[in-house]
Each structure stands twice: as structure tokens, then as C-alpha cells.
Design a protein around this motif. Sequence first.
Motif, PDB file in Angstrom:
ATOM      1  N   ILE A 159      -4.525  -0.623  -2.539  1.00  0.00           N
ATOM      2  CA  ILE A 159      -4.363  -1.723  -1.584  1.00  0.00           C
ATOM      3  C   ILE A 159      -4.525  -1.176  -0.175  1.00  0.00           C
ATOM      4  O   ILE A 159      -3.864  -0.210   0.224  1.00  0.00           O
ATOM      5  CB  ILE A 159      -3.003  -2.416  -1.766  1.00  0.00           C
ATOM      6  CG1 ILE A 159      -2.959  -3.088  -3.145  1.00  0.00           C
ATOM      7  CG2 ILE A 159      -2.748  -3.444  -0.673  1.00  0.00           C
ATOM      8  CD1 ILE A 159      -1.644  -3.753  -3.482  1.00  0.00           C
ATOM      9  N   SER A 174      -2.115   2.887  -3.747  1.00  0.00           N
ATOM     10  CA  SER A 174      -3.172   3.365  -2.851  1.00  0.00           C
ATOM     11  C   SER A 174      -4.435   2.521  -2.917  1.00  0.00           C
ATOM     12  O   SER A 174      -5.302   2.628  -2.049  1.00  0.00           O
ATOM     13  CB  SER A 174      -3.513   4.824  -3.170  1.00  0.00           C
ATOM     14  OG  SER A 174      -3.957   4.944  -4.516  1.00  0.00           O
ATOM     15  N   TRP A 181       0.809  -1.218   0.000  1.00  0.00           N
ATOM     16  CA  TRP A 181       0.000   0.000   0.000  1.00  0.00           C
ATOM     17  C   TRP A 181       0.844   1.269   0.000  1.00  0.00           C
ATOM     18  O   TRP A 181       0.340   2.346  -0.287  1.00  0.00           O
ATOM     19  CB  TRP A 181      -0.955  -0.006   1.197  1.00  0.00           C
ATOM     20  CG  TRP A 181      -0.276  -0.197   2.527  1.00  0.00           C
ATOM     21  CD1 TRP A 181       0.275   0.764   3.332  1.00  0.00           C
ATOM     22  CD2 TRP A 181      -0.075  -1.434   3.209  1.00  0.00           C
ATOM     23  NE1 TRP A 181       0.809   0.213   4.466  1.00  0.00           N
ATOM     24  CE2 TRP A 181       0.597  -1.145   4.423  1.00  0.00           C
ATOM     25  CE3 TRP A 181      -0.409  -2.761   2.930  1.00  0.00           C
ATOM     26  CZ2 TRP A 181       0.954  -2.129   5.341  1.00  0.00           C
ATOM     27  CZ3 TRP A 181      -0.056  -3.740   3.852  1.00  0.00           C
ATOM     28  CH2 TRP A 181       0.602  -3.420   5.032  1.00  0.00           C
ATOM     29  N   SER A 215       0.073  -9.758  -2.446  1.00  0.00           N
ATOM     30  CA  SER A 215      -1.071  -9.166  -1.748  1.00  0.00           C
ATOM     31  C   SER A 215      -2.291 -10.027  -2.022  1.00  0.00           C
ATOM     32  O   SER A 215      -2.566 -10.376  -3.185  1.00  0.00           O
ATOM     33  CB  SER A 215      -1.325  -7.734  -2.218  1.00  0.00           C
ATOM     34  OG  SER A 215      -2.569  -7.255  -1.691  1.00  0.00           O
TER      35      SER A 215
END
Length: 373
Positions: free
Chosen positions: A20, A18, A14, A53
Motif C-alpha cells: 500500500i 508495504s 502502509w 484503503s
Amino acid sequence: MKQRIAILGTFPAWVIDSSIIPTGGHYAVWLVSLYHILENVADVYEIHWITTSRQISRTKHLESKGQYFHILPGSSIKLGQMTHYLRERFLIARLLRQIRPTLVHAWGTEFFYALAGKDFKGKKLLSMQGVLSAYCERAPMPPFMIKQSKFEKACLKAYKHISTESVWAAERCRELAPTATIHLWDYAANEQFFHTPHIPANTPVCLAAGTDTPIKNLQCAIAAFSRPELAHIQLYLAGAEPQHHTNLPPNIIPLGRVGREKMQELLSSAWALVHPSLADSCPNIVKEARVVGVPCVVTEDCGAKQYVVHGKSGYVIPAHDSEALAQAVLEITRSRENALTMGAYDQTRCREALSANTMSRELLRLYSAILAE
């Protein structure tokens, strides 16, 4: 022609994406410092970060600060362990064939990044975070970590070059990989702690930070501060959940999970940090405390004892010895001036050793040495 470095690790995606959402799970906080450091070497190295992720379903390729980020879709850790992380290793291996790095730098044995680096046939470096095998020998650990420690033993033997944060961690790695070259290279403390003033509270306040897992040995700190002679000293337990600690004396206060800003506030006002862990490679909280100028009480099995001068900037005590911990705290807190004096002792060396500049210089030296072979 630039040397191409592929870095495999739990980078908090992140920070550069942004979309995430930040999570509360494990990630290596010092990798963000490394990301900022490597912005300055774009003329020498082409840096490729590889992380995962679970919030994405397709691989994302991004560029930030002259570095390339490859975020792979994550999957269940339980399934990963059962399959020896074959999916993650396949995805990373395929990506590495595309990148064609001259060096793979894998971070930590806590997940699958060391295994993925192990598969690479070229030059590689493994930077240890914790030494899970040593932790499992010294305290009961969760089943997940016990399984990971078995992967760790297989991984270490596959790396010619291994870096660790402390002499203690280097000794543990040498037990597992006697033929490897072990490099001592520490990771910088977060920059925000270099700007945190040490202003001890008017009355004695101490801090312990860690989870409720046995390896952190918070019960030793609780036993020490439960003694009548320490009843006037307040102990905050950052990371300890209140529901797990009932019937504590009024001077011991569990805070639950604490963010970095709150940790700054706690360290700023603390007369001392106590860290009675049964095994620790080089915990961030001790580094942060010494950068701020807080005296520390650590155990002989804590790698960060290299930043504590016994009797001068804190105390190094045997693990499980709550009486020794209590006596050390009493000595540090005999006056506010004494806590300030002890905290300031050797602080300049600690700040230099734990600075981003030192981390950068030593990493580039390490990269250069490995690539020159």
C-alpha cells in the motif's frame, strides 16, 4: 481468556503492508504510537485493527506485532456521505460479527468509524480527534466537514463512554452528549520529537503550522508579523501554500506542506510557536513544540493551552487578537536566552504527560474500567 478489542480508525495501512502506497490524506498519526504500545499487552488483550484503503479491492487480513489488521476496500467519501456510509458500516458490522469483540474502540467523527462503532450493540468507546460541531460554530468549514458535524451530533449521543484529549474538547463533547461519561485521555506526541534538541537560531525565528482553512486563523499570525515592530522576526508558515499568500512582507515565508523530518528541523530552531486557531481539540504541533521545549502562543479556544503556563512557557491569548499575539512574540523573543528559559519551563511535565508510557497506562486503565462494568 483474553479480552478482544476492535479498534476502528484511520490507521496508515502502509505501516504494516508495504504494497500500500503512502498517501498525503488525513490519518491519525498517534495511532502508529498506539500500535507500538499495544505490542506489549498481547497477553491480556487480543487487538483487532479495522481500517480501509482505496488501493485494495478485497479485504486483507494481516498480523503484525501480535495484533490483527483487517484492511477493507475503501470507496468514495462523497458517495459515503450521500448514503450515510452504509457500505462501510455493513462491511465493518459483518467483520465485527466474526471477531466478536468485548469492546469496540472507534476513533474520530471525521469519517465513518464513529458511525460504525455506533452500530455495535456491545460495550464501546469513542475517542474524539476534532470536535467538528464546535469548529463549524466558530469558523467557516468545508461542506464535507459541515455534513460530518451532523453525523457527529448523532454519534456522540449513542456512546456511553467518550474520551477527549483536552478539557476544552471535553466541555464541547459534554454540550453534545450531556449523559455520556467523558474521559480525559491524551494521545502521545511522536517519539521522534522527544529526541529533537531545542537549539534556537541565532536570530529570532518563529513557526506557525496549519492549513489555509479559516479555523487555523493564520491570517491573525500574518497580521501580527506584518507589524513594523516584528519586522526583524522571521515567521515560517508550515502548511500554508505560497500561491494562497501573495504580497507578504519579507519576514513571512509560506512553506507549503511540510514532512515530519522538516518539522523537527523547524521546531529545533524556532524561538516560539504561534498557533492562533479559532478552535482546536489539542493540536499535535503544540504538543510536539512543548516536548521539544519551544514556548507557545495559543488561543483560549485551543485545547493544548493545558500545556502552556501563561507568562511562563508561553501565552494564552484571545482568538483574533493579533496585537496580543504580537506582544506575546515580542516578549518571548526579547532574547535567545529568554526563549530557551521559557521553552524549558514545565517541559518535564509536558514530556511525561505526552509520552507513550503515559498514553499506554491511561488507555489500559480506561479499557479496564469500561470492561469491568
